[in-house]
Design a protein around this motif. Sequence first.
Motif, PDB file in Angstrom:
ATOM      1  N   ARG A 169      38.583  33.661  42.015  1.00 55.69           N
ATOM      2  CA  ARG A 169      37.387  32.473  42.177  1.00 55.69           C
ATOM      3  C   ARG A 169      37.395  31.527  41.080  1.00 55.69           C
ATOM      4  NH1 ARG A 169      34.564  37.572  43.515  1.00 55.69           N
ATOM      5  NH2 ARG A 169      34.328  37.639  45.805  1.00 55.69           N
ATOM      6  N   GLU A 170      37.725  31.937  39.971  1.00 50.53           N
ATOM      7  CA  GLU A 170      37.589  30.880  38.714  1.00 50.53           C
ATOM      8  C   GLU A 170      38.973  30.264  38.562  1.00 50.53           C
ATOM      9  OE1 GLU A 170      36.454  33.507  35.502  1.00 50.53           O
ATOM     10  OE2 GLU A 170      34.233  33.752  36.341  1.00 50.53           O
ATOM     11  N   ARG A 171      39.981  30.153  39.465  1.00 51.66           N
ATOM     12  CA  ARG A 171      41.176  29.884  39.547  1.00 51.66           C
ATOM     13  C   ARG A 171      42.124  30.181  38.094  1.00 51.66           C
ATOM     14  NH1 ARG A 171      40.549  23.677  42.124  1.00 51.66           N
ATOM     15  NH2 ARG A 171      39.231  24.364  43.713  1.00 51.66           N
ATOM     16  N   ARG A 172      41.875  31.621  37.955  1.00 50.24           N
ATOM     17  CA  ARG A 172      42.768  31.938  36.945  1.00 50.24           C
ATOM     18  C   ARG A 172      43.935  32.916  37.606  1.00 50.24           C
ATOM     19  NH1 ARG A 172      40.567  35.361  34.119  1.00 50.24           N
ATOM     20  NH2 ARG A 172      38.305  35.510  35.163  1.00 50.24           N
ATOM     21  N   VAL A 173      44.765  33.350  36.908  1.00 40.92           N
ATOM     22  CA  VAL A 173      45.803  34.492  37.217  1.00 40.92           C
ATOM     23  C   VAL A 173      45.472  35.875  37.051  1.00 40.92           C
ATOM     24  CG1 VAL A 173      48.148  34.817  37.498  1.00 40.92           C
ATOM     25  CG2 VAL A 173      47.469  32.410  37.409  1.00 40.92           C
ATOM     26  N   PRO A 174      45.193  36.697  37.903  1.00 41.62           N
ATOM     27  CA  PRO A 174      44.869  38.082  37.464  1.00 41.62           C
ATOM     28  C   PRO A 174      46.018  38.626  36.706  1.00 41.62           C
ATOM     29  CG  PRO A 174      44.625  37.521  40.035  1.00 41.62           C
ATOM     30  CD  PRO A 174      45.103  36.594  39.300  1.00 41.62           C
ATOM     31  N   GLU A 175      45.591  39.742  35.940  1.00 39.18           N
ATOM     32  CA  GLU A 175      46.335  40.471  34.919  1.00 39.18           C
ATOM     33  C   GLU A 175      46.330  41.828  35.635  1.00 39.18           C
ATOM     34  OE1 GLU A 175      48.737  39.517  33.200  1.00 39.18           O
ATOM     35  OE2 GLU A 175      48.264  37.404  32.872  1.00 39.18           O
ATOM     36  N   TRP A 176      47.446  42.846  35.678  1.00 38.91           N
ATOM     37  CA  TRP A 176      47.525  43.999  36.282  1.00 38.91           C
ATOM     38  C   TRP A 176      48.287  45.100  35.086  1.00 38.91           C
ATOM     39  CZ3 TRP A 176      44.371  43.074  40.083  1.00 38.91           C
ATOM     40  CH2 TRP A 176      44.560  41.951  40.736  1.00 38.91           C
TER      41      TRP A 176
END
Length: 745
Positions: free
Chosen positions: A680-687
């Motif tokens: 939603r915040e236009r960031r790339v998720p980290e896993w």
Amino acid sequence: MSWLRALRETARSGVTVERKRLEPLAAARGAAGLAIVIAFSLWAFGPAAAASSAFGAFQAAIATFQRSWRPRPELAVVSGATLAVSTFLGYLTVSRPALFLALLALWTFVAGLSWAVGPTIGLIATSNVAIMLVTVTLPTSVAQAAGHGVMMIVGGLVQAALVVLFPIRRWGAHRDALADALAAEADYARRLRQDPVARFDPVPLMQARDAAAVTSWQARTRPAELHGARGLAERIRPVLAALADPAVGVPAEGPARDRVRELLAAAGAILDAAAHAIRHGTPATVPPPATATFRTPDTSTLLKGPALRAATRLGSLLDDVVEATETPVPRPRPRLRLRLRTRPRPRVQPRCGQAFRTAERVGTTPSAGHLDVQGGGSPTGKVKVRPGLLQLAPGAARAIRQEIRPGSPVLRHAIRVASVAAAGYLLGTALPFGHGYWAPMAAVMVMRPDFSQTYSRAVARFGGTLLGVGLATAIGQAFHPGTYLSATLAVLSAALMYLVMRTGQLAAQGCIAAYVVFLLAMGGEEWTQTVPERVLLTLIGGLLAMLSYAVYPAWETPRLRARLADWLAATGRYAATVVGHYAEPAGKNAPDVRTALLASRAARTAWHEAVDRARIEPVRHRGLAPAAAEAAAEAVGHIGRAVMLIEAHLPEPGDPPVPAAAAFADALRTATAKGAKAVRERRVPEWGAVRDALSAWERVGVRDQVVRQGAEMVVDALGQLSDALAAADGGQDVGRPAVGSPSGS
């Protein structure tokens, strides 16, 4: 997409005739109810009251055609009653233009908000406002207005009575929904023979589940074959995928794969037979070769481990599907429910799963079919009762309140349609044509919450009105039909509209326009207003509707990231719930898994609907280009499919728990929730946390091959999602472990 191309695409959809099943008997029933109301009103009260009652009966019949699993007579009564109230209040204020304009804006605003409850209620409310603009001109006194309102209610009651007295294909829609779900799974089984990771669209299963929710009155009369097959269909899909997928089953080639292909083909034939039986209400005629395929003794020799478990489970489920169509088992009394659940059901003869069921049993827990036959429609065995319309009122009010917020597309639609209705009424009244209600009526009839439907209906409305008004007015001015001939022509126009209303908007709108013209002539209106005047007012209303969407839009394109985030979060909860059951084995009947799966499906459907609407919107992607959206959706779909494979092999209650699975499940739930916020915040998720939890689980040892492969697929799909979002934001590839993943969802 450019504005020119968007307009061309929406215009094409508005004038295209969809080849759907016609319902001539239902159209004849609706026209008969209309004729009865008009004839009685003409005999008892005169042309003006007949016109009002005819509008009520006409709208009530349209309400019965709306797709709804609730009793359609209720919709007819509600439609007639709400139209009566609208007409009476409108007549009380129509002599005071400012007050009537305020009432029109308020009434239209509420009708716009009613789309939050559902399309059926939204259509009924919108049509009532449009028709009210005409019916308020018919009475000449308050007493007459009250009488006209009563006759509108009578019109709705007549249509409701005809639906009850002359049902057409009773339970037909429910049968079709369940049969479509089984047929979709039959097609899925055949496609898996060539593509072991083929996609499956869960929409038919969702519609079948929606149809399975019945009212208390329906639950007492529902056919027995509609009780259990839906729960079985839900269980068959993951078993088919687990049997076909080479990552958790047999190799891609070889004798074992050939046997899997034979089993899938046989499953498709059996599911098709069951779908045909349910659709037509006859016992299933299973092809003998299909049954023989599951009786082949060497299946347990060729298949081992997870593949054999899946084949055994599939045979058992197919047995239950066939039995659900052959044996109309009456629903037991509540006091016998526990006893019937625990007692194994006798079988007349061995079927699909009997031959090799003893080789490696999946378990003795009753299947969803047994529970559905006893309980009425849910995998947990509980009767899924749909509340009546009065019971739905609190939920409807709550849904409307939730949409009264900044940025809500429903709220924007309500403001838009109320403004256009008021502007159209003022403009139509100011023009020297008379009967200025044609402009606001056209605008209200075409406006919908989304861009594509508004513009396509505007084109169809204008084209249909041009044909309908032109033909009806030409007939009137040429032959000057009297009251009874005008009434007959109105009934014929309505009958044709009922027949074609599902095949295209252009023809339906033409019939509606002709119906209004003939009905007004029956009510005593002179043939003074010409075709150009009516067409011009309709064009003004359509242009106002289209202009309002350009000035005050509610585009779906900027909300794609939010839709994707919702889908990711729901899929993450589904994955965590399934994996968590390896730490606390609960067997195949896990209500929390079912709830999480349904939430994931709903989010997936919302995403795909948003993408379809955004595809033809004349706006830029604003952060999520079409290619990136497709890649991200592919990744989330991979997660759901991998979890579905794990779900097909859930451990039984007696199996040893796996504590490390709980840590992986918690990591999945937390990481996907944070990942949804990042999207939603236009960031790339980290896993990283998910990968660490999987590594810790693998160090302990993952005993089940299906769980190990599925968990690796989930982690790999999460990496694919980050890659897609990084590319969308112009970032670098975040990297991920080289683990294979399926190509279907």
